[in-house]
Design a protein around this motif. Structure first.
Motif, PDB file in Angstrom:
ATOM      1  N   ARG A   1      -7.474   4.097  -2.795  1.00 35.90           N
ATOM      2  CA  ARG A   1      -9.269   3.970  -2.555  1.00 35.90           C
ATOM      3  C   ARG A   1      -9.787   2.566  -2.565  1.00 35.90           C
ATOM      4  NH1 ARG A   1      -9.775   7.273  -8.024  1.00 35.90           N
ATOM      5  NH2 ARG A   1      -8.183   8.946  -7.476  1.00 35.90           N
ATOM      6  N   ARG A   2     -10.731   2.333  -1.841  1.00 35.31           N
ATOM      7  CA  ARG A   2     -11.447   0.890  -1.957  1.00 35.31           C
ATOM      8  C   ARG A   2     -12.135   0.661  -3.201  1.00 35.31           C
ATOM      9  NH1 ARG A   2     -14.884  -0.860   2.949  1.00 35.31           N
ATOM     10  NH2 ARG A   2     -14.821  -2.697   1.775  1.00 35.31           N
TER      11      ARG A   2
ATOM     12  N   LEU B   1      -6.510   1.306  -6.697  1.00 32.23           N
ATOM     13  CA  LEU B   1      -7.470   0.671  -5.962  1.00 32.23           C
ATOM     14  C   LEU B   1      -6.642  -0.367  -4.942  1.00 32.23           C
ATOM     15  CD1 LEU B   1      -9.978  -0.033  -8.624  1.00 32.23           C
ATOM     16  CD2 LEU B   1      -9.935   1.662  -7.057  1.00 32.23           C
ATOM     17  N   ASP B   2      -6.823  -0.362  -3.487  1.00 29.48           N
ATOM     18  CA  ASP B   2      -6.322  -0.844  -2.519  1.00 29.48           C
ATOM     19  C   ASP B   2      -6.920  -2.057  -1.871  1.00 29.48           C
ATOM     20  OD1 ASP B   2      -3.856  -1.591  -0.934  1.00 29.48           O
ATOM     21  OD2 ASP B   2      -4.909  -0.348   0.648  1.00 29.48           O
ATOM     22  N   ASN B   3      -6.156  -3.301  -1.837  1.00 30.96           N
ATOM     23  CA  ASN B   3      -6.843  -4.272  -1.137  1.00 30.96           C
ATOM     24  C   ASN B   3      -8.210  -5.173  -1.637  1.00 30.96           C
ATOM     25  OD1 ASN B   3      -6.472  -6.342   1.010  1.00 30.96           O
ATOM     26  ND2 ASN B   3      -7.866  -5.018   2.355  1.00 30.96           N
TER      27      ASN B   3
ATOM     28  N   SER C   1       0.723  -1.099  -0.117  1.00 36.11           N
ATOM     29  CA  SER C   1      -0.009  -0.014   0.049  1.00 36.11           C
ATOM     30  C   SER C   1       0.957   1.117   0.025  1.00 36.11           C
ATOM     31  CB  SER C   1      -0.847   0.063   1.065  1.00 36.11           C
ATOM     32  OG  SER C   1      -1.780  -0.960   1.056  1.00 36.11           O
TER      33      SER C   1
END
Length: 494
Positions: A224-225, A245-247, A206
């Motif tokens: 951002r999600r 876009l994270d995770n 991240s």
């Protein structure tokens, strides 16, 4: 003077002032904009968002110049007239963060996000910071448009080294691909694959994603999600340039297809609000950046649009405050080094690799290698090869086709889609006497048509492993009904 004449006079004062101080136009999708004369930033006439609308801008200017505070009705009626005049006026393109120059071929611009409009002009002979003219580029600002520092000239690879020192890439290939991606983000004409950051827990995926994003979008940018639906993702990419876009832990088939469209470019058409028959067009092509994906759930067409960047756990841990203070201090040099490199890379003449789907990015990698010999093009090929393996490991049908191809010899085999479904189902389920029976997995094709569609998506992935899948019809001599067939040939791939 009657009340009607007084209202008309007020509207005329507003309209006259507006036409003297602003240029009005429409974008190709029909949205009306206002641009202050001599300034590169345009504002939409109707927006009431936090980025500000032209109505607010106009009202404030007239108040500051001592012309008074006008009623909302008078302002609305004057702007309605101006909006109507834009129907027969000029059509111009507004841009976010990067844009081609409208007056010079081979020149691009980078918006620094400053109120004074200062931007970076990237030309074949070098780059410079100045305010563009209204004819060169028009910027659009949103809440996501962060401010970039003034880049430091003369940095070259020394500026790039400062970025590499802060990131935890596990090998030189990933580092080179990260810089190639940043170079692609500076060129609005180059579709770039989406970096997919992987590594063990604690590798700083991240944090590295934030750094790469902030080189282009400024220190206010953040991860951002993933939106839950198509509308949410389109809204997110439309308001900025880089979309990090994270995770991500799961991608539906529709979201995967949409990401493919965002990377290479597409448009959506929706019914315009408060209308019955009018439509709103939205074109988009944006750089994506992803972290946290299990590649096994990635569909093959998206896999071809990903860039595998590998990270490792750092040998020395730093606090968040220390790390970001160092990055903020280095950002002017990093940005200056990236701009120096962009000028060098764009001047190189190389052949376009014809065997890769995203040929523009592959050409950029070849140009980069021509300057600094860091092996980004071989690294890009290796990245695609890794992703192909991951896609195959996550797709039972692909594994079964490859297993069958290994027993076919060198000649092609033709069957109907239904016959192929029966052949592959028997092979997977272990219907032979010496093999134990296995139940079919969830999502296994149930009809020949479904199998054919799945094979079309897997066609590039299978070709990368030497198995060619083609479709055709029998000749009338072979079959008077000219039935369709699927032909699988092993051993003809790259």
């Amino acid at each position: 003077m009657s009340e009607h004449d007084e209202k008309s006079a007020v509207r005329e004062v507003i309209a006259k002032y507006a036409m003297e101080h602003f240029a009005y136009f429409r974008t190709p999708d029909g949205t009306p904009y206002a641009q202050r004369i001599g300034h590169p930033i345009a504002r939409p006439l109707k927006s009431q968002g936090v980025a500000g609308s032209h109505r607010q801008e106009l009202m404030l200017d007239m108040f500051n110049e001592g012309l008074g505070l006008f009623s909302g009705t008078a302002m609305k009626e004057a702007l309605d007239l101006i909006e109507a005049l834009t129907i027969s006026g000029s059509v111009r393109q507004v841009n976010i963060r990067v844009a081609p120059c409208q007056t010079a071929v081979g020149v691009t611009w980078l918006d620094l996000g400053r109120d004074d409009g200062q931007s970076v002009r990237i030309a074949p002979g070098g780059w410079q910071v100045r305010k563009p003219s209204a004819d060169e580029v028009v910027w659009r600002r949103t809440q996501l448009t962060g401010e970039l520092p003034s880049p430091q000239p003369g940095q070259g690879m020394a500026g790039i080294d400062r970025l590499w020192e802060l990131c935890n890439f596990s090998d030189a290939e990933s580092s080179a691909l990260a810089i190639a991606w940043l170079l692609g983000c500076l060129d609005p004409a180059v579709p770039v694959p989406a970096p997919f950051l992987t590594g063990p827990q604690g590798a700083g995926k991240s944090t590295t994603a934030r750094m790469l994003t902030r080189v282009i979008e400024g220190m206010s940018a953040d991860l951002r999600r993933a939106p839950k639906d198509e509308d949410g993702l389109i809204t997110a990419v439309a308001a900025g340039w880089v979309t990090p876009l994270d995770n991500l832990s799961h991608l539906s088939a529709d979201m995967s297809d949409l990401m493919c469209c965002i990377v290479t470019g597409a448009e959506t058409i929706k019914r315009a609000l408060y209308t019955d028959g009018d439509v709103h067009r939205a074109r988009y092509r944006r750089p994506l950046l992803l972290t946290g994906i299990d590649v096994g759930v990635i569909r093959p067409d998206l896999g071809e649009r990903l860039l595998h960047l590998k990270l490792e756990r750092p040998a020395r841990r730093r606090s968040e405050a220390e790390l970001w203070a160092e990055f903020s201090d280095a950002l002017p040099a990093i940005l200056g080094g990236l701009l120096d490199l962009a000028v060098e890379v764009r001047a190189q003449q190389v052949d376009v690799p014809a065997d890769l789907r995203m040929a523009d990015f592959a050409r950029l990698c070849a140009q980069f290698d021509h300057v600094h010999h860091l092996g980004s093009l071989p690294a890009y090929r290796a990245s695609l090869d890794d992703l192909t393996d991951d896609v195959i490991e996550g797709d039972v049908l692909a594994q079964t086709v490859l297993r069958h191809a290994a027993t076919m010899g060198q000649g092609p085999a033709r069957q109907s889609s239904s016959s192929w479904l029966d052949t592959l189902t028997r092979l997977y389920s272990g219907s032979a006497e010496d093999a134990p029976y296995r139940p079919l997995p969830k999502g296994w094709p149930t009809t020949g048509k479904v199998l054919s569609d799945r094979l079309k998506r897997l066609q590039p992935t299978l070709a990368a492993r030497g198995v060619i899948v083609e479709w055709g019809r029998h000749s009338r001599q072979e079959d008077p009904a000219r039935s369709r067939y699927i032909e699988i040939t092993p051993g003809r791939g790259p």
